[in-house]
Design a protein around this motif. Structure first.
Motif, PDB file in Angstrom:
ATOM      1  N   VAL A  60       0.870  -1.175   0.000  1.00  0.00           N
ATOM      2  CA  VAL A  60       0.000   0.000   0.000  1.00  0.00           C
ATOM      3  C   VAL A  60       0.905   1.222   0.000  1.00  0.00           C
ATOM      4  CG1 VAL A  60      -1.670   1.375   1.308  1.00  0.00           C
ATOM      5  CG2 VAL A  60      -1.938  -1.113   1.151  1.00  0.00           C
ATOM      6  N   VAL A  61       0.643   2.147  -0.903  1.00  0.00           N
ATOM      7  CA  VAL A  61       1.436   3.362  -1.036  1.00  0.00           C
ATOM      8  C   VAL A  61       0.562   4.562  -0.704  1.00  0.00           C
ATOM      9  CG1 VAL A  61       2.859   4.787  -2.570  1.00  0.00           C
ATOM     10  CG2 VAL A  61       2.825   2.292  -2.862  1.00  0.00           C
ATOM     11  N   VAL A  62       1.010   5.369   0.243  1.00  0.00           N
ATOM     12  CA  VAL A  62       0.336   6.629   0.557  1.00  0.00           C
ATOM     13  C   VAL A  62       1.253   7.741   0.065  1.00  0.00           C
ATOM     14  CG1 VAL A  62      -0.622   8.104   2.362  1.00  0.00           C
ATOM     15  CG2 VAL A  62      -0.773   5.600   2.566  1.00  0.00           C
ATOM     16  N   THR A  63       0.781   8.490  -0.917  1.00  0.00           N
ATOM     17  CA  THR A  63       1.666   9.427  -1.599  1.00  0.00           C
ATOM     18  C   THR A  63       0.867  10.643  -2.068  1.00  0.00           C
ATOM     19  OG1 THR A  63       3.350   9.594  -3.342  1.00  0.00           O
ATOM     20  CG2 THR A  63       1.402   8.271  -3.843  1.00  0.00           C
ATOM     21  N   THR A  64       1.434  11.385  -3.004  1.00  0.00           N
ATOM     22  CA  THR A  64       0.834  12.617  -3.522  1.00  0.00           C
ATOM     23  C   THR A  64       0.475  12.442  -4.992  1.00  0.00           C
ATOM     24  OG1 THR A  64       2.943  13.525  -4.290  1.00  0.00           O
ATOM     25  CG2 THR A  64       2.328  13.951  -1.996  1.00  0.00           C
ATOM     26  N   VAL A  86      -2.619   2.323  -4.255  1.00  0.00           N
ATOM     27  CA  VAL A  86      -2.022   3.655  -4.164  1.00  0.00           C
ATOM     28  C   VAL A  86      -3.099   4.633  -3.740  1.00  0.00           C
ATOM     29  CG1 VAL A  86      -0.778   5.471  -5.391  1.00  0.00           C
ATOM     30  CG2 VAL A  86      -0.374   3.075  -5.987  1.00  0.00           C
ATOM     31  N   ILE A  87      -2.836   5.358  -2.679  1.00  0.00           N
ATOM     32  CA  ILE A  87      -3.753   6.399  -2.210  1.00  0.00           C
ATOM     33  C   ILE A  87      -3.014   7.729  -2.298  1.00  0.00           C
ATOM     34  CG2 ILE A  87      -5.150   7.260  -0.299  1.00  0.00           C
ATOM     35  CD1 ILE A  87      -5.264   4.368   0.725  1.00  0.00           C
ATOM     36  N   ARG A  88      -3.553   8.627  -3.103  1.00  0.00           N
ATOM     37  CA  ARG A  88      -2.925   9.945  -3.299  1.00  0.00           C
ATOM     38  C   ARG A  88      -3.673  10.970  -2.446  1.00  0.00           C
ATOM     39  NH1 ARG A  88       0.760   9.374  -7.369  1.00  0.00           N
ATOM     40  NH2 ARG A  88       0.405   7.621  -8.784  1.00  0.00           N
ATOM     41  N   CYS A  89      -2.893  11.722  -1.665  1.00  0.00           N
ATOM     42  CA  CYS A  89      -3.452  12.654  -0.697  1.00  0.00           C
ATOM     43  C   CYS A  89      -3.351  14.088  -1.214  1.00  0.00           C
ATOM     44  CB  CYS A  89      -2.703  12.533   0.631  1.00  0.00           C
ATOM     45  SG  CYS A  89      -2.750  10.879   1.349  1.00  0.00           S
ATOM     46  N   VAL A 132      -2.486   7.088   6.626  1.00  0.00           N
ATOM     47  CA  VAL A 132      -1.420   6.182   7.077  1.00  0.00           C
ATOM     48  C   VAL A 132      -1.840   5.444   8.349  1.00  0.00           C
ATOM     49  CG1 VAL A 132       0.948   6.063   7.932  1.00  0.00           C
ATOM     50  CG2 VAL A 132       0.404   7.533   5.992  1.00  0.00           C
ATOM     51  N   LEU A 133      -2.416   6.160   9.296  1.00  0.00           N
ATOM     52  CA  LEU A 133      -2.826   5.512  10.551  1.00  0.00           C
ATOM     53  C   LEU A 133      -3.949   4.505  10.304  1.00  0.00           C
ATOM     54  CD1 LEU A 133      -2.707   8.524  13.032  1.00  0.00           C
ATOM     55  CD2 LEU A 133      -0.915   6.873  12.485  1.00  0.00           C
ATOM     56  N   TRP A 134      -4.917   4.865   9.463  1.00  0.00           N
ATOM     57  CA  TRP A 134      -6.018   3.949   9.152  1.00  0.00           C
ATOM     58  C   TRP A 134      -5.519   2.696   8.439  1.00  0.00           C
ATOM     59  CZ3 TRP A 134     -10.612   2.645  10.577  1.00  0.00           C
ATOM     60  CH2 TRP A 134     -11.447   1.916   9.725  1.00  0.00           C
ATOM     61  N   LYS A 135      -4.631   2.884   7.473  1.00  0.00           N
ATOM     62  CA  LYS A 135      -4.098   1.726   6.745  1.00  0.00           C
ATOM     63  C   LYS A 135      -3.240   0.847   7.647  1.00  0.00           C
ATOM     64  CE  LYS A 135      -5.873   1.616   2.724  1.00  0.00           C
ATOM     65  NZ  LYS A 135      -6.637   0.414   2.318  1.00  0.00           N
ATOM     66  N   ALA A 136      -2.537   1.445   8.585  1.00  0.00           N
ATOM     67  CA  ALA A 136      -1.747   0.642   9.524  1.00  0.00           C
ATOM     68  C   ALA A 136      -2.654  -0.285  10.325  1.00  0.00           C
ATOM     69  CB  ALA A 136      -0.960   1.562  10.456  1.00  0.00           C
ATOM     70  N   THR A 159       4.640  10.317  11.626  1.00  0.00           N
ATOM     71  CA  THR A 159       3.456   9.512  11.313  1.00  0.00           C
ATOM     72  C   THR A 159       3.833   8.072  10.996  1.00  0.00           C
ATOM     73  OG1 THR A 159       2.391  11.487  10.421  1.00  0.00           O
ATOM     74  CG2 THR A 159       1.408   9.371   9.858  1.00  0.00           C
ATOM     75  N   THR A 160       4.916   7.894  10.244  1.00  0.00           N
ATOM     76  CA  THR A 160       5.364   6.547   9.896  1.00  0.00           C
ATOM     77  C   THR A 160       5.718   5.753  11.151  1.00  0.00           C
ATOM     78  OG1 THR A 160       6.221   7.334   7.781  1.00  0.00           O
ATOM     79  CG2 THR A 160       7.061   5.232   8.574  1.00  0.00           C
ATOM     80  N   TRP A 161       6.435   6.382  12.067  1.00  0.00           N
ATOM     81  CA  TRP A 161       6.843   5.690  13.298  1.00  0.00           C
ATOM     82  C   TRP A 161       5.626   5.341  14.151  1.00  0.00           C
ATOM     83  CZ3 TRP A 161       6.557   6.909  18.557  1.00  0.00           C
ATOM     84  CH2 TRP A 161       7.288   6.050  19.395  1.00  0.00           C
ATOM     85  N   ILE A 162       4.709   6.300  14.313  1.00  0.00           N
ATOM     86  CA  ILE A 162       3.509   6.028  15.111  1.00  0.00           C
ATOM     87  C   ILE A 162       2.683   4.911  14.484  1.00  0.00           C
ATOM     88  CG2 ILE A 162       1.309   7.004  15.878  1.00  0.00           C
ATOM     89  CD1 ILE A 162       2.770   9.718  16.119  1.00  0.00           C
TER      90      ILE A 162
END
Length: 529
Positions: free
Chosen positions: A36-40, A91-94, A122-126, A146-149
């Protein structure tokens, strides 16, 4: 394995970090992993969001094993973000704000817009995807918290990959200037870096800098940039001399090339990984330059010099000539000139080419000054291909120079042809940036078998890699930069020897397949700990 990637740049961006992240995800999917990719939305290097995307809304794209299945809201005429054949990629583009004019403050707001808009995704996908590894790429450092959390929420390992030390570079280059802000931001960055389970970077000197920032060396992993040596290869050598490279231009391994202090300060085990001595770092080429059917020994047919989609399709393209002459009887130099005609580059010249982003870090004013200094040499022609935040300033500076030609960014299927139009590749660099960023464009320069004129201080990674495969001068030294270009222009034999050494280095140590294979092994090891 399940991987969640949180990053600012991604495919279909065709240069820089977006290119490497896209190829990495494609390789993971092809190996059967779920990503899963969270990007722009894609915006780089032109600093404008592509027309078919929006910076105001979230958008989902999906590709699965069957190849072309997408969510209903995904355009079918947009090139997808993965070439996956066995795994799957979502891929989810924000939403993202992209400034029309880039400044230090606007750049911070730009990065913050994605840092904030991506938090809920990111938190929801985690929580829902339950990845084994959550990964982010710097730039942008604002993604790190955000990545670490997210990794802690789902019990995954967290991985930081550093392509650029963007914060250090911003202060070194004067983009940001406040001393107190510098201390605070660098302290926060180092604090966050030390919390990641793995921290990787692209060169030994950058790995050393991670250790200097306090990252445990046991967590530091080399993950260099790569090049597809089949897609990027010399189609004809720069000049008509096709002899074997001389001994002074022979290629040694990366450990021997990296004579900087990194070799003294990193542990032997990490240096062995970073230097490419392990078997996974070697290509299957067995020391061959990988010219194949389209190399110097394949004759002079123009068809062998063009991208894989074929001469007929290119000829029918609106941007390419509709008629191409028969080149069977042409010399290598004449064949190169025929290739250059496709880009309207003058024939019979020694071409010095820069292809890449046009921004503050690149120091492209050196090329302008070199063109001024060498303006009385009728043999020499400069080509600058690209776009970016500083394009208008560069275009104005180049306007009165008849020996400088500007080209727009070329699609990837024409990029190898463009790079082969060069006799010399140019890699200007501003002082202070050479060990904070390792230009991704250098891999393509080396793979296409051209000597490089690079700006870098002695002992930096750029200097170590280019030495013996080009000429290295001090950053911001316009006179030395121009003199190096003039020297290579006058010495065709030297150009060819350095070109062959550059190609050999790329084949031996920058193999895409080997580097990504090792990365997947490192991912598996991180997950199992």
């Amino acid at each position: 394995m399940k991987i969640l990637l949180h990053g600012l740049n991604y495919a279909p961006e065709e240069i820089g970090i977006g290119k490497y992240s896209g190829e990495m995800v494609a390789a993971l999917a092809e190996a059967g992993h779920e990503v899963v990719v969270v990007t722009t939305p894609p915006y780089y290097p032109q600093w404008a969001i592509l027309p078919e995307f929006s910076g105001l809304a979230y958008r989902k794209e999906r590709q699965v094993a069957s190849g072309e299945q997408r969510e209903p809201d995904t355009s079918t005429d947009t090139r997808d973000s993965s070439l996956a054949t066995r795994g799957s990629v979502e891929v989810i583009r924000c939403p993202l704000w992209v400034p029309a004019k880039v400044s230090g403050l606007k750049r911070v707001v730009h990065l913050a817009s994605f840092g904030l808009s991506s938090i809920p995704v990111v938190l929801w996908k985690a929580l829902r995807f339950r990845p084994d590894v959550v990964m982010t790429v710097e730039p942008a450092a604002m993604c790190m918290p955000t990545t670490w959390i997210a990794s802690r929420l789902c019990g995954a390992k967290c991985w930081l990959h550093v392509q650029d030390f963007e914060i250090d570079a911003a202060f070194e280059l004067g983009i940001l200037k406040q001393p107190l802000l510098k201390r605070l931001v660098l302290a926060a960055e180092a604090f966050l870096m030390r919390r990641f389970d793995r921290v990787s970077s692209i060169s030994p000197n950058m790995l050393m800098k991670l250790v200097q920032k306090g990252v445990d060396e046991d967590r530091v992993v080399p993950f260099p940039n790569w090049v597809d040596c089949d897609a990027m290869q010399p189609l004809v050598w720069p000049g008509e001399a096709f002899g074997e490279p001389q001994a002074d231009a022979s290629t040694s391994d990366w450990q021997d090339a990296t004579t900087s202090t990194a070799a003294q300060e990193l542990s032997p085990a990490l240096m062995e990984r970073a230097s490419g001595r392990s078997s996974a770092g070697q290509s299957d080429a067995g020391g061959e330059t990988g010219l194949g059917q389209s190399g110097a020994g394949s004759g002079n047919r123009l068809a062998s010099l063009l991208p894989a989609r074929g001469i007929d399709e290119i000829a029918a393209s609106a941007a390419w000539p509709s008629e191409l002459e028969d080149t069977d009887s042409l010399s290598p130099r004449e064949a190169m000139d025929a290739l250059r005609a496709l880009f309207e580059i003058p024939a019979g010249k020694c071409v010095a080419l820069y292809a890449g982003n046009i921004g503050a870090k690149q120091g492209l004013e050196l090329i302008v000054e070199a063109a001024r200094r060498t303006g009385d040499d009728p043999r020499l022609h400069y080509v600058i291909c690209g776009t970016g935040a500083s394009f208008e300033t560069l275009a104005q500076a180049c306007d009165p120079l008849p020996n400088v030609q500007l080209l727009p960014v070329q699609p990837f299927d024409r990029f190898n042809a463009l790079m082969n139009c060069a006799d010399i590749h140019l890699l200007p660099q501003r002082a202070g940036a050479a060990d904070l960023v390792m230009p991704s464009k250098l891999t393509g320069m080396l793979a296409t078998g051209r000597p490089v004129v690079a700006c870098a201080s002695p002992g930096t990674q750029i200097a170590d890699v280019v030495e013996g495969r080009g000429i290295v001068v001090m950053p911001d030294d316009a006179e030395a930069f121009a003199d190096a270009i003039a020297r290579l222009t006058a010495d065709e034999g030297l150009r060819v020897r350095l070109a062959k050494a550059a190609r050999q280095y790329a084949v031996d140590f920058l193999s895409q397949e080997a580097i990504l294979k090792q990365f997947m092994l490192d991912l598996g090891e991180a997950r199992s700990e």
